[in-house]
Design a protein around this motif. Structure first.
Motif, PDB file in Angstrom:
ATOM      1  N   LEU A  38       3.876  12.876   6.039  1.00 54.67           N
ATOM      2  CA  LEU A  38       2.925  12.188   5.208  1.00 54.67           C
ATOM      3  C   LEU A  38       1.899  13.094   4.906  1.00 54.67           C
ATOM      4  N   GLU A  91       0.895  -1.139  -0.024  1.00 52.52           N
ATOM      5  CA  GLU A  91      -0.081   0.012   0.041  1.00 52.52           C
ATOM      6  C   GLU A  91       0.865   1.140  -0.036  1.00 52.52           C
ATOM      7  N   ARG A 115       5.566   4.206   2.142  1.00 46.14           N
ATOM      8  CA  ARG A 115       6.323   5.292   2.310  1.00 46.14           C
ATOM      9  C   ARG A 115       6.797   5.352   3.797  1.00 46.14           C
ATOM     10  N   ASP A 147       8.814  13.410   0.700  1.00 50.69           N
ATOM     11  CA  ASP A 147       9.084  12.773   2.258  1.00 50.69           C
ATOM     12  C   ASP A 147      10.360  13.264   2.930  1.00 50.69           C
ATOM     13  N   ARG A 190      -5.183   7.733  10.959  1.00 53.41           N
ATOM     14  CA  ARG A 190      -4.737   6.841   9.875  1.00 53.41           C
ATOM     15  C   ARG A 190      -3.385   6.468   9.724  1.00 53.41           C
ATOM     16  N   VAL A 191      -2.412   7.362  10.032  1.00 52.90           N
ATOM     17  CA  VAL A 191      -1.081   6.955   9.922  1.00 52.90           C
ATOM     18  C   VAL A 191      -1.058   5.865  11.323  1.00 52.90           C
ATOM     19  N   GLN A 231      -0.988  13.209   6.688  1.00 55.18           N
ATOM     20  CA  GLN A 231      -2.343  12.514   6.894  1.00 55.18           C
ATOM     21  C   GLN A 231      -2.559  12.585   8.174  1.00 55.18           C
ATOM     22  N   THR A 288       7.086  11.894  -4.870  1.00 54.07           N
ATOM     23  CA  THR A 288       6.488  11.713  -3.404  1.00 54.07           C
ATOM     24  C   THR A 288       7.435  11.222  -2.193  1.00 54.07           C
ATOM     25  N   SER A 323       0.984   4.209   1.264  1.00 51.12           N
ATOM     26  CA  SER A 323       1.542   5.042   2.500  1.00 51.12           C
ATOM     27  C   SER A 323       2.172   4.155   3.382  1.00 51.12           C
ATOM     28  N   ARG A 324       2.032   2.732   3.440  1.00 45.75           N
ATOM     29  CA  ARG A 324       2.886   1.851   4.210  1.00 45.75           C
ATOM     30  C   ARG A 324       4.346   1.757   3.660  1.00 45.75           C
ATOM     31  N   HIS A 370      -2.006   2.398   9.768  1.00 42.94           N
ATOM     32  CA  HIS A 370      -0.855   2.003   8.803  1.00 42.94           C
ATOM     33  C   HIS A 370       0.115   1.233   9.777  1.00 42.94           C
ATOM     34  N   THR A 426       3.105  11.902  10.793  1.00 42.20           N
ATOM     35  CA  THR A 426       1.871  12.429  10.579  1.00 42.20           C
ATOM     36  C   THR A 426       2.242  13.931   9.733  1.00 42.20           C
TER      37      THR A 426
END
Length: 329
Positions: free
Chosen positions: A41, A17, A22, A99, A47-48, A43, A95, A19-20, A51, A38
């Motif tokens: 990302l 996934e 990342r 980061d 949510r973080v 997000q 992306t 985000s994971r 993950h 947080t």
């Protein structure tokens, strides 16, 4: 299918996934809090956290509570799996590059915070250092007392700003620093990152009740810690318990002195230790005392404190030192 195959499939699913992935890439750079992740990302915290829980359940990341904060890192026993997954990523991806840029901002902020902390306390530390032989001389003697290594695993009890982890960085495969002060640990993390030391980490913990597996370290260091403790003998016994067979213990502290201001102004509970007193504690903990060395001030200097280094060795039968994640359980 075998359990190993099933576990790998679970890990691939967890990492599958964006985000994971990342998050894994960021944690490959070092420990981070949920707030850090947080912010990077962009997000929400729930949510973080979700993950991270999925990655933790799959064994890819580990969590390290520290007071009201929790630090996350790549799980040590599965780090190769995580890094293999990350090996296929394009580091020039916009992306991932963004980061890393945000991570660098956080690192600079942590460094500024560390410098401010040092600034607030530099005067008192410099005053204490001026009371004994030069730090370089002390550190040279510490390295000599430990021997050349290499050490598979090192534990620094009362790590403070992480100086011993820096000093021994080229002699261990991995290392852990324990301290009760979150402020000190923040400074230590910043210093280790700045020095590029990725095989050492720090965590909150009590030197008289170590949160690690017994008989799991080749080298244990207690540097200028005993004089702060209510029960230094217990700290030595704890250190002996976590030494692997044949492991080395180094204790560095002051010889007996009469500088009462250190007790009144700097929270020193003990005004130094006699050679025989610490030697007796070491023997009582089941260790073999190898050597004792005094580093006394030179005649005519303003220094008034003698630094003593005790070197001891574990001779108990047992399992050999491990570098598995369990040693830090």
């Amino acid at each position: 299918m075998g359990s190993t195959v099933v576990r790998l499939v679970d890990q691939l699913k967890a990492a599958g996934e964006p985000s994971r992935l990342r998050l894994l890439a960021l944690l490959a750079e070092g420990e981070r809090t949920v707030k850090d992740l947080t912010d990077i990302l962009g997000q929400s915290q729930p949510r973080v956290s979700r993950h991270l829980k999925i990655l933790a359940d799959a064994g890819l990341v580990a969590r390290n509570p520290e007071g009201s904060w929790v630090y996350y890192r790549l799980a040590e026993d599965e780090a190769e799996v995580a890094r293999a997954l990350l090996g296929g990523l394009d580091r020039s991806d916009p992306t991932l590059r963004r980061d890393r840029d945000r991570l660098e901002v956080l690192r600079r902020q942590a460094q500024e915070d560390a410098e401010q902390y040092f600034g607030r306390h530099a005067e008192e530390w410099d005053r204490i250092r001026s009371l004994h032989v030069p730090e370089r001389e002390v550190e040279t003697a510490i390295l000599a007392a430990a021997g050349p290594g290499p050490f598979r695993s090192m534990l620094d009890i009362g790590t403070g700003t992480g100086r011993m982890l820096e000093l021994f960085a080229d002699r261990y495969d991995r290392a852990l620093g324990i301290d009760l002060s979150p402020a000190m640990l923040a400074v230590a993390r910043s210093k280790l990152e700045r020095a590029g030391i990725t095989n050492a980490r720090v965590r909150i913990g009590d030197g008289t009740n170590l949160p690690v597996v017994r008989e799991s370290f080749d080298l244990v260091v207690i540097h200028q810690v005993l004089h702060f403790l209510e029960d230094p003998q217990r700290a030595l016994a704890e250190a002996a318990d976590v030494l692997a067979p044949g492991g080395r213990l180094l204790v560095v502290d002051f010889a007996p002195h009469a500088l009462e201001f250190l007790r009144a102004e700097h929270a020193h509970r003990r005004l130094g230790f006699g050679q025989g007193q610490v030697a007796q504690w070491i023997s009582g903990a089941g260790l073999h005392l190898r050597a004792v060395e005094d580093l006394a001030p030179t005649a005519g200097s303003d220094a008034r404190l003698t630094v003593t280094i005790w070197s001891a060795e574990s001779i108990a039968a047992g399992r050999s030192a491990t570098t598995e994640a369990g040693e830090y359980a």
